[in-house]
Design a protein around this motif. Structure first.
Motif, PDB file in Angstrom:
ATOM      1  N   GLY A 269     -17.956  30.494  -6.673  1.00  0.00           N
ATOM      2  CA  GLY A 269     -17.060  31.648  -6.669  1.00  0.00           C
ATOM      3  C   GLY A 269     -17.045  32.247  -8.059  1.00  0.00           C
ATOM      4  N   SER A 270     -15.838  32.395  -8.626  1.00  0.00           N
ATOM      5  CA  SER A 270     -15.737  32.951  -9.984  1.00  0.00           C
ATOM      6  C   SER A 270     -15.669  31.853 -11.041  1.00  0.00           C
ATOM      7  N   LYS A 271     -15.662  30.581 -10.588  1.00  0.00           N
ATOM      8  CA  LYS A 271     -15.531  29.463 -11.514  1.00  0.00           C
ATOM      9  C   LYS A 271     -16.894  29.033 -12.047  1.00  0.00           C
ATOM     10  N   SER A 272     -17.005  28.988 -13.371  1.00  0.00           N
ATOM     11  CA  SER A 272     -18.251  28.564 -13.998  1.00  0.00           C
ATOM     12  C   SER A 272     -18.331  27.042 -13.973  1.00  0.00           C
ATOM     13  N   LEU A 273     -19.463  26.549 -13.464  1.00  0.00           N
ATOM     14  CA  LEU A 273     -19.668  25.105 -13.391  1.00  0.00           C
ATOM     15  C   LEU A 273     -20.530  24.583 -14.548  1.00  0.00           C
ATOM     16  N   GLY A 274     -21.329  25.438 -15.123  1.00  0.00           N
ATOM     17  CA  GLY A 274     -22.185  25.009 -16.220  1.00  0.00           C
ATOM     18  C   GLY A 274     -23.313  25.987 -16.459  1.00  0.00           C
ATOM     19  N   SER A 275     -24.001  25.819 -17.608  1.00  0.00           N
ATOM     20  CA  SER A 275     -25.153  26.673 -17.930  1.00  0.00           C
ATOM     21  C   SER A 275     -26.110  25.899 -18.827  1.00  0.00           C
ATOM     22  N   ALA A 276     -27.348  26.337 -18.853  1.00  0.00           N
ATOM     23  CA  ALA A 276     -28.368  25.697 -19.688  1.00  0.00           C
ATOM     24  C   ALA A 276     -29.535  26.668 -19.847  1.00  0.00           C
ATOM     25  N   LYS A 277     -30.315  26.407 -20.888  1.00  0.00           N
ATOM     26  CA  LYS A 277     -31.466  27.267 -21.162  1.00  0.00           C
ATOM     27  C   LYS A 277     -32.691  26.743 -20.428  1.00  0.00           C
TER      28      LYS A 277
ATOM     29  N   ALA B 214     -32.045  39.529 -24.249  1.00  0.00           N
ATOM     30  CA  ALA B 214     -31.610  40.914 -24.445  1.00  0.00           C
ATOM     31  C   ALA B 214     -30.311  41.190 -23.706  1.00  0.00           C
ATOM     32  N   GLY B 215     -29.838  40.192 -22.921  1.00  0.00           N
ATOM     33  CA  GLY B 215     -28.576  40.362 -22.200  1.00  0.00           C
ATOM     34  C   GLY B 215     -28.725  40.869 -20.794  1.00  0.00           C
ATOM     35  N   ASN B 216     -29.969  41.024 -20.322  1.00  0.00           N
ATOM     36  CA  ASN B 216     -30.191  41.468 -18.946  1.00  0.00           C
ATOM     37  C   ASN B 216     -30.000  40.287 -17.994  1.00  0.00           C
ATOM     38  N   THR B 217     -29.222  40.505 -16.940  1.00  0.00           N
ATOM     39  CA  THR B 217     -28.888  39.423 -16.009  1.00  0.00           C
ATOM     40  C   THR B 217     -29.548  39.656 -14.649  1.00  0.00           C
ATOM     41  N   SER B 218     -30.112  38.615 -14.111  1.00  0.00           N
ATOM     42  CA  SER B 218     -30.791  38.706 -12.821  1.00  0.00           C
ATOM     43  C   SER B 218     -29.785  38.875 -11.687  1.00  0.00           C
ATOM     44  N   SER B 219     -30.297  39.214 -10.530  1.00  0.00           N
ATOM     45  CA  SER B 219     -29.465  39.134  -9.331  1.00  0.00           C
ATOM     46  C   SER B 219     -29.252  37.651  -9.035  1.00  0.00           C
ATOM     47  N   LYS B 220     -28.228  37.323  -8.286  1.00  0.00           N
ATOM     48  CA  LYS B 220     -27.886  35.904  -8.114  1.00  0.00           C
ATOM     49  C   LYS B 220     -28.587  35.288  -6.908  1.00  0.00           C
ATOM     50  N   ALA B 221     -28.970  34.052  -7.155  1.00  0.00           N
ATOM     51  CA  ALA B 221     -29.484  33.243  -6.068  1.00  0.00           C
ATOM     52  C   ALA B 221     -28.328  32.373  -5.555  1.00  0.00           C
ATOM     53  N   THR B 222     -28.317  32.055  -4.307  1.00  0.00           N
ATOM     54  CA  THR B 222     -27.217  31.216  -3.744  1.00  0.00           C
ATOM     55  C   THR B 222     -27.779  30.040  -2.975  1.00  0.00           C
ATOM     56  N   THR B 223     -26.968  29.017  -2.972  1.00  0.00           N
ATOM     57  CA  THR B 223     -27.310  27.838  -2.176  1.00  0.00           C
ATOM     58  C   THR B 223     -26.020  27.146  -1.741  1.00  0.00           C
ATOM     59  N   LYS B 224     -26.030  26.509  -0.554  1.00  0.00           N
ATOM     60  CA  LYS B 224     -24.861  25.765  -0.077  1.00  0.00           C
ATOM     61  C   LYS B 224     -25.072  24.265  -0.306  1.00  0.00           C
ATOM     62  N   VAL B 225     -24.004  23.654  -0.792  1.00  0.00           N
ATOM     63  CA  VAL B 225     -24.044  22.209  -1.023  1.00  0.00           C
ATOM     64  C   VAL B 225     -24.113  21.504   0.338  1.00  0.00           C
TER      65      VAL B 225
END
Length: 375
Positions: free
Chosen positions: A325-333, A361-372
């Motif tokens: 949802g809107s909650k960030s779970l984590g990020s990595a390079k 450059a700050g450009n963000t991709s469209s989001k991919a989704t997956t269900k647990v």
């Protein structure tokens, strides 16, 4: 210094008939002012490299006359070859017009006569004036001056040279109108030995030696197929990637330019220069191609309710973020090969995760989704 140049082409009868009729009374005061202005431009050598030999040779030919004309050829002189002074031209208001294409021929009669020719300079640059006389009776003095002998940065005397009977005087000039004043230095001693056979010749040459200003360049991104900006009006603008020319085009009369190029990679440094019609090249402006293209949508491997990492592939070196949802779970390079592994807390079965990749450059991709899924 007495000028000893001899005009090789002087058609005395033709020249005399080209002057306005009547004897003109010279203005002694104007002669004195002209003399002071000329003497103020002290004798010093022209800086080396300012004038090429071709320009000097052309001026010498103009003031001394073409060597191909001699003997009976004298009578063939016409205003197609020269400009003949027209009196009254003893002050700025009545100055004769001059031409860069032809020398002006004149006489310094009667005693204390001074002649003025108007010179129009089309742009900032270098003005060279050459002069010679037909006999020893004229000790020719001449100089470029501003109207009413104003002295400022618009006209800067650089020096003079004397060679093969011709004197040359050089000036840094700004765009505008100037005057070449001519007088006989003998007048200083009240020597009145000039006859109608004694003449002088003056020629001018303008050299555009001023580089155009550095162009201004608008933003270029990795989608663009043109480079745009502003440069000197009508200059030729060139775009390079290193030593490779990507394209060139002529700026408009208002200085805008638009140059077609192949799309360049983000981060590429482009250099842009402007060359004027005289061949002067500006300092180079540079612009770095901006990345405006978003990364591709990441791929995501299966995630179950025991997993504490989300893995997959994304744009190399992008930052991958995982949300529920809107909650960030984590990020990595992502690695240089595009692999990523983002640590998260184990999520409940059925939770929808969204994964995005952001480039540097700050450009963000469209989001991919997956269900647990259930383990």
């Amino acid at each position: 210094m007495r000028n000893k140049g001899i005009l090789s082409l002087v058609a005395v009868g033709l020249f005399a008939s080209s002057l306005s009729a009547g004897v003109v009374k010279a203005e002694g005061n104007e002669n004195g002012l002209a003399r002071k202005a000329i003497e103020h431009q002290v004798e010093k050598p022209l800086p080396k490299g300012l004038v090429d030999s071709k320009t000097l040779n052309q001026l010498e030919k103009e003031v001394k006359g073409s060597q191909s004309k001699s003997g009976k050829g004298y009578s063939k002189m016409s205003d197609d070859d020269y400009i003949f002074e027209v009196e009254y031209n003893n002050d700025f208001a009545s100055a004769d017009n001059s031409s860069y294409e032809k020398a002006t021929i004149g006489r310094l009669l009667p005693l204390y006569d001074v002649d003025f020719s108007k010179v129009v300079v089309p742009s900032d640059g270098f003005l060279l004036v050459a002069g010679t006389a037909s006999s020893y009776a004229i000790d020719l003095g001449f100089a470029a001056v501003q109207k009413d002998y104003v002295e400022d940065s618009n006209l800067k005397y650089l020096g003079s040279e004397y060679e093969d009977g011709v004197e040359y005087r050089g000036y840094d000039v700004k765009k505008g109108t100037y005057y070449v004043g001519v007088y006989d230095r003998d007048n200083e001693y009240d020597i009145d030995n000039n006859t109608s056979d004694d003449m002088y010749a003056i020629a001018t040459r303008f050299v555009d030696d001023v580089k155009p200003s550095k162009p201004t360049v608008y933003k270029v991104d990795n989608n663009d197929k043109v480079v745009t900006g502003k440069a000197e009006a009508s200059s030729t603008v060139t775009v390079k990637n290193g030593s490779k020319v990507l394209g060139s085009a002529k700026a408009t009369s208002k200085g805008t330019f638009s140059i077609k190029i192949a799309v360049q990679k983000a981060g590429t440094k482009l250099t842009i220069t402007a060359k004027d019609s005289a061949g002067n090249v500006s300092a180079s402006a540079s612009v770095t191609v901006v990345d405006v293209i978003a990364p591709n949508k990441p791929t995501v491997n299966k995630v179950d309710d025991n997993d504490k990492v989300v893995t997959g592939k994304a744009e190399a070196n992008s930052t991958v973020a995982v949300k529920a949802g809107s909650k960030s779970l984590g990020s990595a390079k992502a690695s240089s090969k595009g692999n990523y592994s983002v640590k998260i807390k184990a999520q409940k079965k059925g939770t929808t995760l969204s994964i995005t990749a952001k480039d540097k450059a700050g450009n963000t991709s469209s989001k991919a989704t997956t269900k647990v899924v259930k383990h």
